[in-house]
Design a protein around this motif. Structure first.
Motif, PDB file in Angstrom:
ATOM      1  N   CYS A 176      16.312  -4.307  19.978  1.00 28.17           N
ATOM      2  CA  CYS A 176      17.558  -4.962  20.754  1.00 28.17           C
ATOM      3  C   CYS A 176      18.153  -3.966  22.104  1.00 28.17           C
ATOM      4  O   CYS A 176      18.647  -4.433  22.811  1.00 28.17           O
ATOM      5  CB  CYS A 176      18.658  -5.196  19.664  1.00 28.17           C
ATOM      6  SG  CYS A 176      18.088  -6.426  18.637  1.00 28.17           S
ATOM      7  N   CYS A 193      19.307 -12.976  22.001  1.00 26.87           N
ATOM      8  CA  CYS A 193      19.367 -12.460  20.637  1.00 26.87           C
ATOM      9  C   CYS A 193      18.993 -13.266  19.342  1.00 26.87           C
ATOM     10  O   CYS A 193      18.432 -12.755  18.460  1.00 26.87           O
ATOM     11  CB  CYS A 193      20.677 -11.694  20.474  1.00 26.87           C
ATOM     12  SG  CYS A 193      21.044 -10.203  21.661  1.00 26.87           S
ATOM     13  N   THR A 211      22.719  -5.271  20.934  1.00 25.09           N
ATOM     14  CA  THR A 211      22.219  -5.456  22.448  1.00 25.09           C
ATOM     15  C   THR A 211      23.727  -5.295  23.203  1.00 25.09           C
ATOM     16  O   THR A 211      23.345  -4.650  24.205  1.00 25.09           O
ATOM     17  CB  THR A 211      21.876  -6.875  22.427  1.00 25.09           C
ATOM     18  OG1 THR A 211      20.521  -7.095  21.726  1.00 25.09           O
ATOM     19  CG2 THR A 211      21.650  -7.323  23.897  1.00 25.09           C
TER      20      THR A 211
END
Length: 497
Positions: A176, A193, A211
Motif C-alpha cells: 500500500c 485500495c 496509502t
C-alpha cells in the motif's frame, strides 16, 4: 545488431526521435527504445565501486520480471559504464498511455482500469517485486479487446524504468505504501485500495489509511512534482491577452499539465480578433476556459481584468499574462502559499526572442524548458536570475527571505483571494500601461493585505515581445494616480468594479 550497438554511444544523438528528455534521454529508433542514462554525479561515484551500472541493472531486472511473467518491454542489450553515460536498448512498447492520465482523474472507463491495475499491483507484490519508483510515468497501459468482459475491453500494463527494484517478500502494508508516488484524486485511491485489499485479503479501510498516510509523507518532500490537497478552496487563473494566439497557446500547453488543476481559466481579452476566439474554442474541450472580451479601444487591460474578476466563481485568483509560460507546479505553489490577509508574488525569467518562438509543446510539457542546463544549451546565458528555477525547497525559502526585492503586486505572477479584489473595487480603469498593477497592490497594502515573496521556486518563462503601446503620457498619468493612492492611503477606487 552488433555493429549498430558498438557505434551507438557516438551516434545516439543523430538517430531516432526523442520521446523523453530530462536527466536521462530516451529515443525511439526503428522499433527499439534506447535510454541513455546520465553520468553518475560525483557524490554518487563511491557506491558505484560495488553497485552495477544502471543500464545493466535495468537489463537484468527486465529478464527477471519476464521470468516471473510480469510484463516489461523486452530487453535487447545494454552498454555499461560506471562513471559515464550508459545505454539500455529494449523493444519499443506498443502501449500508448501512462498513469499521468490520472492527473485530473477524468478518463474514460477509469473504474475498470483502476481495478485492473490494483490486481496487477497485487500480482506484482505477491511475486515478491517492489518497484522503488512506482510513479505515473513508469506504468504504461492500454486497452485491448476482450470479448469476455462486459465492456469489451480489458487493461494491459508494462513496467519501465526498472533499474531500481527490490526482490523479496512484500507485505500488504509495504504494498500500500508503494502507491505513494501515484497521482489522482481521492476516488482513484478509494477504488484502488478496495480492489487491492480484496486481492491480498486485507481490510480495505486499513489499506486506504496506509496509502493516504504514505502519500502525505512522500509529497510533503516533493511538492514541485505533484500536489496533494483536500480542495478546501477553489482556484481560478486569469490570463490577460491581446492578439497573440501563438504565445497564448504556449501558456495553455503549460496549464494542461499542472499538478493542481484550476477550477476555471478566464481569458481576459482586450479586444483580440477572431484568431484568439478560435484558439479558445479549440482548447475549451480540454481546459475549463471562459472567454471574456471587449472591443479594441487601445490598452484597456484594467477594464477587461475587472470584467474577468466578475466572471469568476473561484475563491482564489491567480493572475498571469499571455507571454508567461507556467511550470507544472505553478498553480500548486500559489495554492500552497495562500494565506488570509496576504497576496503571493512570484517571479519570471526573460527568454531571448528566437527561443520564445521556438518553444514546442514537448519542451513545455516535459519540463525541459524549465531546466537550467536545457536553457543554456539553447542559447540562454547564465545569470543569477536563472536560480529562480531551482527546485530545492530549502534554498528557495532561504533566497526568498534574503532577496532585497519587495513582494509587490506585479500583475504577471501574483495571486490573492477574490474577496480582497472586490473589496478594493478591482483595478483602476483610468490607468493604461505602466504601474497599473502596482497601484492596485498599493491599495491592498493600505488595507493591511501584504505580499508573500515567491520570487524563487515559482518561476514563469517570460516570452520576448515589444511594447508598442508604451508611452510617456500614460506613464505619467498612472504615476500621478499611484502617488495619490499612496499618500491618501486609499483602499478602494471609484473607477473600478
Amino acid at each position: 545488431m552488433r555493429g549498430w550497438l558498438e557505434k551507438l554511444p557516438k551516434t545516439f544523438t543523430q538517430q531516432g526521435e526523442i520521446i523523453y528528455e530530462e536527466r536521462n534521454q530516451i529515443r525511439l529508433m526503428d522499433g527499439f527504445c534506447v535510454k541513455r542514462f546520465c553520468p553518475t554525479k560525483w557524490w554518487n561515484k563511491l557506491p558505484y565501486l560495488v553497485r552495477k551500472p544502471k543500464a545493466r541493472r535495468a537489463y537484468e531486472n527486465a529478464l527477471r520480471l519476464l521470468e516471473l511473467n510480469i510484463p516489461t518491454p523486452e530487453p535487447v542489450a545494454f552498454i555499461p559504464s560506471r562513471w559515464d553515460e550508459s545505454y539500455l536498448v529494449t523493444v519499443a512498447s506498443p502501449l500508448q498511455h501512462t498513469f499521468y492520465d490520472f492527473r485530473d482523474g477524468n478518463i474514460a472507463g477509469k473504474e475498470g482500469l483502476i481495478r485492473d491495475f490494483a490486481r496487477f499491483s497485487a500480482l506484482l507484490h505477491e511475486s515478491g517485486v517492489l518497484h522503488l519508483d512506482y510513479s505515473p510515468g513508469n506504468i504504461l497501459y492500454d486497452h485491448i479487446p476482450d470479448s469476455h468482459n462486459a465492456n469489451g475491453l480489458t487493461s494491459r500494463f508494462q513496467l519501465v524504468d526498472i533499474n531500481r527494484l527490490r526482490f523479496g517478500k512484500v507485505s500488504p502494508k509495504a504494498g500500500c505504501r508503494n502507491f505513494c508516488r501515484l497521482w489522482g484524486k481521492r476516488d482513484f485511491f478509494e477504488i484502488l485500495c478496495a480492489e487491492y485489499a480484496k486481492a491480498r485479503h486485507i481490510n480495505p479501510e486499513q489499506a486506504l489509511r496506509w496509502t493516504l498516510a504514505a502519500r502525505k509523507r512522500f509529497w510533503a518532500h516533493h511538492p514541485h512534482e505533484h500536489f496533494v490537497t483536500d480542495d478546501t478552496f477553489s482556484v481560478g487563473v486569469i490570463i490577460s491577452t491581446y492578439n497573440n494566439p501563438e504565445y497564448l497557446e504556449k501558456v495553455l500547453w503549460g496549464l494542461q499539465v499542472q499538478t493542481h488543476q484550476p477550477k476555471e481559466i478566464i481569458i481576459a481579452d482586450d479586444g483580440s480578433d477572431n484568431r484568439t476566439k478560435a484558439l479558445i474554442d479549440q482548447y475549451s474541450a480540454i481546459l475549463p476556459l471562459k472567454h471574456v472580451w471587449h472591443e479594441d479601444d487601445g490598452f484597456r487591460k484594467t477594464t477587461i481584468l475587472n470584467a474577468a474578476v466578475q466572471a469568476t466563481t473561484a475563491d482564489y485568483l491567480i493572475f498571469m499574462d499571455h507571454d508567461l509560460i507556467p511550470r507544472r507546479d505553478f498553480v500548486s505553489q500559489h495554492y500552497r502559499h495562500a494565506r488570509r490577509n496576504y497576496f503571493v508574488s512570484g517571479g519570471a525569467i526573460l527568454l531571448p526572442e528566437a527561443l520564445s518562438h521556438a518553444l514546442t509543446k514537448q519542451d513545455i510539457q516535459s519540463g525541459n524548458a524549465f531546466s537550467i542546463s536545457w536553457l543554456r544549451r539553447h542559447g540562454v546565458r547564465w545569470n543569477w536570475k536563472l536560480s529562480k528555477l531551482w527546485r530545492n525547497s530549502f534554498l528557495c525559502a532561504l533566497l526568498n527571505a534574503l532577496t532585497p526585492a519587495n513582494a509587490s503586486w506585479n500583475g504577471g505572477n501574483v495571486s490573492t483571494w477574490r474577496e480582497y479584489i472586490l473589496q478594493a473595487h478591482g483595478f483602476d480603469s483610468r490607468m493604461r500601461y505602466g504601474a497599473e498593477d502596482r497601484e492596485f497592490g498599493q491599495r491592498l497594502e493600505n488595507a493591511g493585505i501584504h505580499g508573500i515573496q515567491l520570487r524563487y521556486g515559482t518561476p514563469l518563462l517570460h516570452l520576448y515581445h515589444k511594447r508598442p503601446y508604451r508611452n510617456e503620457t500614460d506613464w505619467q498619468n498612472n504615476l500621478r494616480i499611484w502617488r495619490h493612492t499612496k499618500s491618501a492611503r486609499l483602499t478602494a477606487t471609484d473607477f473600478g468594479i
